[in-house]
Design a protein around this motif. Structure first.
Motif, PDB file in Angstrom:
ATOM      1  N   SER A  56     -48.127 -50.625 -49.131  1.00  0.00           N
ATOM      2  CA  SER A  56     -46.699 -50.960 -49.268  1.00  0.00           C
ATOM      3  C   SER A  56     -46.467 -52.432 -48.982  1.00  0.00           C
ATOM      4  O   SER A  56     -47.304 -53.113 -48.379  1.00  0.00           O
ATOM      5  CB  SER A  56     -45.842 -50.094 -48.336  1.00  0.00           C
ATOM      6  OG  SER A  56     -46.261 -50.233 -46.990  1.00  0.00           O
ATOM      7  N   ASN A 113     -46.821 -45.573 -46.814  1.00  0.00           N
ATOM      8  CA  ASN A 113     -46.580 -45.689 -48.255  1.00  0.00           C
ATOM      9  C   ASN A 113     -45.368 -46.535 -48.628  1.00  0.00           C
ATOM     10  O   ASN A 113     -45.273 -47.022 -49.751  1.00  0.00           O
ATOM     11  CB  ASN A 113     -46.409 -44.294 -48.868  1.00  0.00           C
ATOM     12  CG  ASN A 113     -46.678 -44.282 -50.350  1.00  0.00           C
ATOM     13  OD1 ASN A 113     -47.814 -44.482 -50.778  1.00  0.00           O
ATOM     14  ND2 ASN A 113     -45.627 -44.083 -51.151  1.00  0.00           N
ATOM     15  N   GLY A 114     -44.404 -46.724 -47.711  1.00  0.00           N
ATOM     16  CA  GLY A 114     -43.210 -47.487 -48.071  1.00  0.00           C
ATOM     17  C   GLY A 114     -42.603 -48.212 -46.885  1.00  0.00           C
ATOM     18  O   GLY A 114     -42.792 -47.819 -45.734  1.00  0.00           O
ATOM     19  N   TYR A 129     -45.394 -40.953 -45.623  1.00  0.00           N
ATOM     20  CA  TYR A 129     -45.847 -40.082 -46.709  1.00  0.00           C
ATOM     21  C   TYR A 129     -46.693 -38.914 -46.202  1.00  0.00           C
ATOM     22  O   TYR A 129     -46.449 -37.755 -46.557  1.00  0.00           O
ATOM     23  CB  TYR A 129     -46.603 -40.887 -47.771  1.00  0.00           C
ATOM     24  CG  TYR A 129     -47.198 -40.047 -48.876  1.00  0.00           C
ATOM     25  CD1 TYR A 129     -46.436 -39.042 -49.496  1.00  0.00           C
ATOM     26  CD2 TYR A 129     -48.498 -40.240 -49.321  1.00  0.00           C
ATOM     27  CE1 TYR A 129     -46.974 -38.261 -50.515  1.00  0.00           C
ATOM     28  CE2 TYR A 129     -49.038 -39.479 -50.344  1.00  0.00           C
ATOM     29  CZ  TYR A 129     -48.280 -38.490 -50.938  1.00  0.00           C
ATOM     30  OH  TYR A 129     -48.817 -37.726 -51.941  1.00  0.00           O
ATOM     31  N   GLY A 164     -41.061 -42.918 -49.981  1.00  0.00           N
ATOM     32  CA  GLY A 164     -40.624 -44.307 -50.104  1.00  0.00           C
ATOM     33  C   GLY A 164     -39.251 -44.494 -49.502  1.00  0.00           C
ATOM     34  O   GLY A 164     -38.503 -43.523 -49.278  1.00  0.00           O
ATOM     35  N   GLN A 212     -45.122 -44.408 -56.064  1.00  0.00           N
ATOM     36  CA  GLN A 212     -45.368 -45.363 -54.994  1.00  0.00           C
ATOM     37  C   GLN A 212     -44.045 -45.615 -54.251  1.00  0.00           C
ATOM     38  O   GLN A 212     -43.082 -44.862 -54.414  1.00  0.00           O
ATOM     39  CB  GLN A 212     -45.929 -46.661 -55.577  1.00  0.00           C
ATOM     40  CG  GLN A 212     -47.134 -46.479 -56.475  1.00  0.00           C
ATOM     41  CD  GLN A 212     -48.404 -46.077 -55.712  1.00  0.00           C
ATOM     42  OE1 GLN A 212     -48.397 -45.853 -54.495  1.00  0.00           O
ATOM     43  NE2 GLN A 212     -49.506 -45.972 -56.429  1.00  0.00           N
ATOM     44  N   ASP A 213     -43.990 -46.699 -53.464  1.00  0.00           N
ATOM     45  CA  ASP A 213     -42.772 -47.031 -52.714  1.00  0.00           C
ATOM     46  C   ASP A 213     -41.655 -47.427 -53.681  1.00  0.00           C
ATOM     47  O   ASP A 213     -41.898 -47.734 -54.846  1.00  0.00           O
ATOM     48  CB  ASP A 213     -43.063 -48.172 -51.741  1.00  0.00           C
ATOM     49  CG  ASP A 213     -41.902 -48.429 -50.778  1.00  0.00           C
ATOM     50  OD1 ASP A 213     -41.084 -47.520 -50.573  1.00  0.00           O
ATOM     51  OD2 ASP A 213     -41.817 -49.559 -50.246  1.00  0.00           O
ATOM     52  N   ASN A 223     -39.504 -48.000 -58.929  1.00  0.00           N
ATOM     53  CA  ASN A 223     -40.778 -47.626 -58.323  1.00  0.00           C
ATOM     54  C   ASN A 223     -41.873 -47.568 -59.378  1.00  0.00           C
ATOM     55  O   ASN A 223     -41.601 -47.499 -60.589  1.00  0.00           O
ATOM     56  CB  ASN A 223     -40.689 -46.304 -57.548  1.00  0.00           C
ATOM     57  CG  ASN A 223     -40.373 -45.101 -58.434  1.00  0.00           C
ATOM     58  OD1 ASN A 223     -40.511 -45.152 -59.653  1.00  0.00           O
ATOM     59  ND2 ASN A 223     -39.941 -44.021 -57.816  1.00  0.00           N
ATOM     60  N   GLY A 266     -46.398 -51.504 -54.705  1.00  0.00           N
ATOM     61  CA  GLY A 266     -45.022 -51.733 -54.274  1.00  0.00           C
ATOM     62  C   GLY A 266     -44.461 -53.015 -54.843  1.00  0.00           C
ATOM     63  O   GLY A 266     -45.186 -53.836 -55.433  1.00  0.00           O
TER      64      GLY A 266
END
Length: 502
Positions: A56, A113-114, A129, A164, A212-213, A223, A266
Motif C-alpha cells: 500500500s 493492504n491499504g 485485509y 482498502g 487492491q487499496d 482502485n 496502490g
C-alpha cells in the motif's frame, strides 16, 4: 460603508479571476480523466525481504508512505518507509525527492493492504485485509504519521476484514472496501468510524479476482483490480459515489523494461492532479523491485471567457479606450439613423433625427389640412413621446459601453467560493497545531504578501478604468443631449415656416 464593501467585492472578484485562470483544482475534469494516462517511472528500489511485497501507499504532508509486508506470519514485523514527497523537507532544507526519510520495523501490520491519511489528526489508518491474529478481524490499525509507529486499532465489524480505505477531508468521512466475505462492498464511515452508509456489493463488477487499496478523488473511488498472472494486463477502476456503480475500467500502459511480472498495489495524490502508483516488479534478471510511476490527471480549470479576460497592462487600457470611443460613435450614428425602437405610439415611428422630426411634422400638417382643424397639442404629445423614446434608446445605447464594473460584480459573486476555500485551509492549518504553523511560516507570509500586492494593483486598476468609463459616459450623454436640443429647435423652426407657407 456600502461603497467600500462594493469596491472590496470587486477587488476580490478580480483577484479570483486572476487566481482561477492559473489554478488547476483537485477536482478532475470528468470521469474519463483517468483513461489513456501517460506514466513515467520516477523511482525504484529493491524489496527488502526475500518474500516482501509493497502492499500500500499514501501521501502525507511531507512524505510518501509505503508498507512492505514481509510475509503473512503474524509475528514477523513489516517495514514502513517514508520517502520525501517534495525536494525540500519539513524545515525547507533541500533534499532529493523520493529519497528515504524515515523507516520503522517495529510492528506487524498483517497484510497492510491499504492506508488513508488524516492531516488534522496526523494519523494514518491501515486496512490490514488479513487477520492472522484473530483479534485483528474487522479492525483498522492506527499509525502515527510522523513516527510511523503503531498507536492502536479500531473495531469496525466481525463479519469481514477490510481491504482498502480512503479519507474524504471535505466531509470528514472514510470510505472502506470489505473483503470477499462482505461482497467487496464499499461503506462510508463517519469521523467516529461508525457506518454511515452502505454503498452495496461490488463483487464481479470489474476484471480480476480481487482488489487492491482504494483512493478517493472528488466523488469517485479508484482502485486497481487484481489481475496478477491472468495475462490481461493492468487496469484502473473508477466507481461513482453518486451513482454507486463502475463508470470506467481502463487499461494501463506502464513503461516496463525487463519486467517478467508486475502488480500495481496502490495510488496516491502527491499534488493537485499529480498521482503516484506503486508497482511491484519481478525483473527478467532475477531482481525483485518496487517502483513509483507518476502521471498527470486533467483537472477542471475555471477559465475566464475570452471576452471577460481583463488585463492590467497599457495595451488593454488603450484597447478599452478605443472600444469606448467606437461605442460612442455608434451611439451617435444610431441616434441619427435608428427607426426601429421598441416604444411607439399608434404604430408610428418615433422621431430620432432631424429628418424624422420633419417627416412627423409633415404628417401632422397633412392631417390638419384634411380636417381643417390643426391639432398642435397632438403633435406636441407626439414630440413628447419622441423625446421619451430617445431617452429610452439613449439608456439602451449607454449599456453598450464597456461595463467593467458589471464584470467585476459578476466576478465578485465568485469571491464567496474563494473566501470559503481560504477559510477551510486556514481552519485545517489551525487544527494541525503550532508545529505545522512553524513549518509553514515562510509560505504563509509569502502568500499574504503576494495576495495583498495583487489586490492593491487590481483595486487601483479598477478605480482608473471606472473613472475612464464614467468620463466617457458623461461625454456621450452630453453630446446626445446637445443633438436632441438642436434637432428640436430646427424642427420647430421648420414647422413654423411650413405653417406660414400653408
Amino acid at each position: 460603508m456600502k461603497k467600500y464593501r462594493s469596491l472590496a467585492g470587486m477587488i476580490l472578484g478580480f483577484l479570483l479571476l486572476a487566481w482561477m485562470s492559473k489554478t488547476c483544482y483537485a477536482e478532475i475534469a470528468d470521469v474519463t480523466a483517468f483513461e489513456n494516462l501517460e506514466w513515467k517511472k520516477v523511482y525504484e528500489e529493491a524489496l527488502i525481504a526475500p518474500q516482501g511485497v509493497v502492499q500500500s501507499i499514501c501521501a502525507t504532508k511531507n512524505y510518501i508512505i509505503c508498507i512492505e509486508n514481509t510475509n503473512d506470519a503474524q509475528d514477523t514485523p513489516d517495514t514502513v518507509s517514508a520517502y520525501y514527497k517534495n525536494d525540500t523537507d519539513a524545515d525547507g532544507n533541500p533534499v532529493e525527492q523520493y529519497s528515504l526519510a524515515l523507516r520503522n520495523t517495529d510492528n506487524n501490520w498483517e497484510h497492510g493492504n491499504g492506508m488513508a491519511y488524516n492531516q488534522a489528526k496526523e494519523e494514518i489508518y491501515v486496512a490490514p485485509y488479513t487477520s492472522q491474529n484473530p483479534e485483528n478481524r474487522g479492525c483498522l490499525f492506527v499509525m502515527d504519521a510522523n513516527t510511523l509507529a503503531y498507536k492502536g486499532k479500531i473495531k469496525i465489524s466481525d463479519d469481514y476484514n477490510i481491504l482498502g480505505i480512503g479519507y474524504r477531508e471535505k466531509t470528514d468521512q472514510y470510505v472502506i472496501q470489505t473483503n470477499v466475505e462482505g461482497g467487496y462492498s464499499f461503506k462510508i464511515l463517519d469521523n467516529q468510524f461508525q457506518i454511515a452508509e452502505d454503498l452495496g456489493r461490488y463483487e464481479g463488477t470489474s476484471v480480476g479476482t480481487n482488489f487492491q487499496d482504494l483512493q478517493l478523488v472528488d466523488e469517485y473511488i479508484l482502485n486497481f483490480p487484481l489481475t496478477l498472472n491472468m495475462g490481461i494486463g493492468d487496469y484502473l477502476n473508477v466507481y461513482s459515489l453518486e451513482t454507486k456503480e463502475l463508470v470506467s475500467c481502463s487499461k494501463l500502459n506502464f513503461p516496463f523494461e525487463g519486467v517478467s511480472n508486475d502488480e500495481p498495489e496502490g495510488l496516491c495524490e502527491i499534488a493537485e492532479g499529480t498521482y503516484i502508483a506503486v508497482v511491484d516488479e519481478d525483473r527478467t534478471d532475477g531482481r525483485r523491485m518496487f517502483c513509483f510511476y507518476e502521471t498527470q490527471v486533467p483537472c477542471k480549470e475555471e477559465v475566464v471567457p475570452e471576452e471577460g479576460n481583463i488585463g492590467t497592462n497599457e495595451n488593454d487600457v488603450s484597447e478599452l479606450n478605443r472600444q469606448t470611443e467606437t461605442d460612442i460613435l455608434e451611439e451617435q450614428t444610431d441616434s441619427e439613423k435608428n427607426t426601429d425602437l421598441e416604444e411607439n405610439t399608434d404604430s408610428e415611428e418615433i422621431p430620432t433625427s432631424l429628418e424624422d422630426y420633419k417627416k412627423e411634422a409633415s404628417k401632422s400638417l397633412k392631417k390638419q389640412s384634411a380636417k381643417n382643424t390643426p391639432k398642435e397639442v397632438s403633435f406636441a404629445e407626439k414630440m413628447s413621446i419622441g423625446f421619451s423614446g430617445m431617452i429610452t434608446q439613449a439608456q439602451k445605447l449607454s449599456k453598450k459601453l464597456p461595463s467593467v464594473v458589471e464584470l467585476a460584480k459578476k466576478a465578485g459573486n465568485l469571491a464567496g467560493t474563494f473566501i470559503e476555500t481560504l477559510s477551510t485551509k486556514i481552519k485545517t492549518l489551525w487544527k494541525s497545531g503550532s508545529m505545522i504553523l512553524a513549518q509553514n511560516q515562510r509560505e504563509v507570509f509569502l502568500f499574504l504578501a503576494i495576495g495583498f500586492t495583487i489586490m492593491s494593483i487590481m483595486g487601483l486598476w479598477v478605480y482608473i478604468v471606472r473613472l475612464i468609463r464614467i468620463r466617457k459616459q458623461k461625454k456621450a450623454r452630453a453630446e446626445l443631449e446637445r443633438l436632441r436640443k438642436a434637432w428640436r429647435e430646427e424642427a420647430e423652426q421648420w414647422l413654423q415656416a411650413e405653417r406660414k407657407r400653408l
